[in-house]
Design an enzyme around this catalytic site. Sequence first.
Site, PDB file in Angstrom:
ATOM      1  N   SER A   1      -4.545  25.787  91.036  1.00  0.00           N
ATOM      2  CA  SER A   1      -3.272  25.722  90.323  1.00  0.00           C
ATOM      3  C   SER A   1      -2.188  26.522  91.030  1.00  0.00           C
ATOM      4  O   SER A   1      -1.121  26.003  91.371  1.00  0.00           O
ATOM      5  CB  SER A   1      -3.447  26.228  88.888  1.00  0.00           C
TER       6      SER A   1
ATOM      7  N   SER B   1     -11.040  20.509  98.114  1.00  0.00           N
ATOM      8  CA  SER B   1      -9.601  20.609  98.388  1.00  0.00           C
ATOM      9  C   SER B   1      -9.262  20.420  99.864  1.00  0.00           C
ATOM     10  O   SER B   1      -8.085  20.324 100.219  1.00  0.00           O
ATOM     11  CB  SER B   1      -9.073  21.971  97.923  1.00  0.00           C
TER      12      SER B   1
ATOM     13  N   ASP C   1     -10.416  35.653  89.540  1.00  0.00           N
ATOM     14  CA  ASP C   1     -10.588  37.107  89.583  1.00  0.00           C
ATOM     15  C   ASP C   1     -12.016  37.540  89.895  1.00  0.00           C
ATOM     16  O   ASP C   1     -12.244  38.404  90.736  1.00  0.00           O
ATOM     17  CB  ASP C   1     -10.191  37.723  88.236  1.00  0.00           C
TER      18      ASP C   1
ATOM     19  N   HIS D   1      -2.272  38.632  90.822  1.00  0.00           N
ATOM     20  CA  HIS D   1      -2.752  39.348  89.633  1.00  0.00           C
ATOM     21  C   HIS D   1      -3.444  40.601  90.136  1.00  0.00           C
ATOM     22  O   HIS D   1      -4.135  40.572  91.162  1.00  0.00           O
ATOM     23  CB  HIS D   1      -3.717  38.468  88.841  1.00  0.00           C
TER      24      HIS D   1
ATOM     25  N   ASP E   1      -1.002  42.052  81.121  1.00  0.00           N
ATOM     26  CA  ASP E   1      -1.461  40.663  81.195  1.00  0.00           C
ATOM     27  C   ASP E   1      -2.737  40.466  80.393  1.00  0.00           C
ATOM     28  O   ASP E   1      -2.839  39.537  79.580  1.00  0.00           O
ATOM     29  CB  ASP E   1      -1.677  40.266  82.654  1.00  0.00           C
TER      30      ASP E   1
ATOM     31  N   GLU F   1      -3.062  38.314  76.808  1.00  0.00           N
ATOM     32  CA  GLU F   1      -4.014  37.217  76.660  1.00  0.00           C
ATOM     33  C   GLU F   1      -4.942  37.439  75.479  1.00  0.00           C
ATOM     34  O   GLU F   1      -5.204  36.524  74.683  1.00  0.00           O
ATOM     35  CB  GLU F   1      -4.843  37.082  77.940  1.00  0.00           C
TER      36      GLU F   1
ATOM     37  N   GLU G   1      -0.710  21.660  59.394  1.00  0.00           N
ATOM     38  CA  GLU G   1       0.084  22.793  58.926  1.00  0.00           C
ATOM     39  C   GLU G   1      -0.152  24.066  59.730  1.00  0.00           C
ATOM     40  O   GLU G   1       0.781  24.863  59.925  1.00  0.00           O
ATOM     41  CB  GLU G   1      -0.194  23.057  57.441  1.00  0.00           C
TER      42      GLU G   1
ATOM     43  N   GLU H   1       1.762  22.050  64.154  1.00  0.00           N
ATOM     44  CA  GLU H   1       3.178  22.393  64.066  1.00  0.00           C
ATOM     45  C   GLU H   1       3.537  23.700  64.776  1.00  0.00           C
ATOM     46  O   GLU H   1       4.724  24.026  64.909  1.00  0.00           O
ATOM     47  CB  GLU H   1       3.614  22.463  62.600  1.00  0.00           C
TER      48      GLU H   1
END
Length: 340
Positions: free
Chosen positions: A27, A53, A83, A108, A191, A195, A227, A231
């Site tokens: 990513s 990849s 990590d 990170h 961080d 999370e 609900e 939403e």
Amino acid sequence: MANIYYDSDADLGRLAGKTVAIIGFGSQGHAHALNLHESGVHVVVGLYPGSKSWSKVEAAGLTPMTVAEAAQAADIIMILTPDVGQGKLYREEIAPALKAGKTLMFAHGFNIRFGQIVPPADVDVSMIAPKGPGHRVRETYVAGQGVPALLAVYQDASGQAKANALAYAKALGAGRAGVLETTFAEETETDLFGEQAVLCGGVSNLMKAGFETLVAAGYQPEIAYFECIHELKLIVDLIYQGGLSYMRYSVSDTAEHGDYRSGPRIVDDHVRAEMKEILSEIQSGAYAEEWLDENAEGRPVFNKTRADEMTSQVEEVGRNLRRMMPWLNPKEVKPGAGGA
């Protein structure tokens, strides 16, 4: 207040004639590699032999290498792999290639903060951490915009670590939005806390608790899901655009009154005490030790919890309802599938 830097504060010429090795092409890796390449930086991509990849890197017009080869060839090494595997990867493939004058970079601070990676004293160690997923980093760059990022310097052997990190941020596109200065410790600890206490752990368990409360009281699971879960995106989008005030301006007065009346009863002193305890566990390294041990043992608790959560009632109800709304472009993760 944080120091914030922009493109005008950075000199892309600092990367001229240098080779940047992006380690990993997931990513974040693909976004960093492509953005830097299109900013005129010479990029190579470090992958493990046989990586799926490899062909993707070649198709993108970049040069794939083994991690060891990329680390050897590079002046700047940006590690963008998960990590928990970085420590081993560093010791076996990257550390042998480090020498005075090179730069080791991260997105990170986990492995530096918790001592899984201990760089030699004669290399710069810095961080550029985009505050968004890799696909957004790439999309905004292509659109001529950028995702804000955090900058930190852990080790400044050259005396130029900060200026060089800013140049990297500019090549990534982050300088278009703003680069906030921090430290490895602050980035890592906040961080992990965000999370666990809010973004993932807090929100997911709050939604589940609301869903389960309504279902236990005899309400239809589908109504409870709409609900308490479906939403939520509407509310978060409003906050994302204009903060809590804009959200409260946009909802009904009844909803705003409910916010003021009942919110503090849900997030009460007990919750705040637990948040402080979670932060303390992160700061002390207890959480990192627990997570690293869990990985060393093959993730038995993590894998069982993941499987149980995927087959829970709230997930089953959600899957069925999302199939009614194809415009959402619904995604379905099969039990047994891994994460990013």
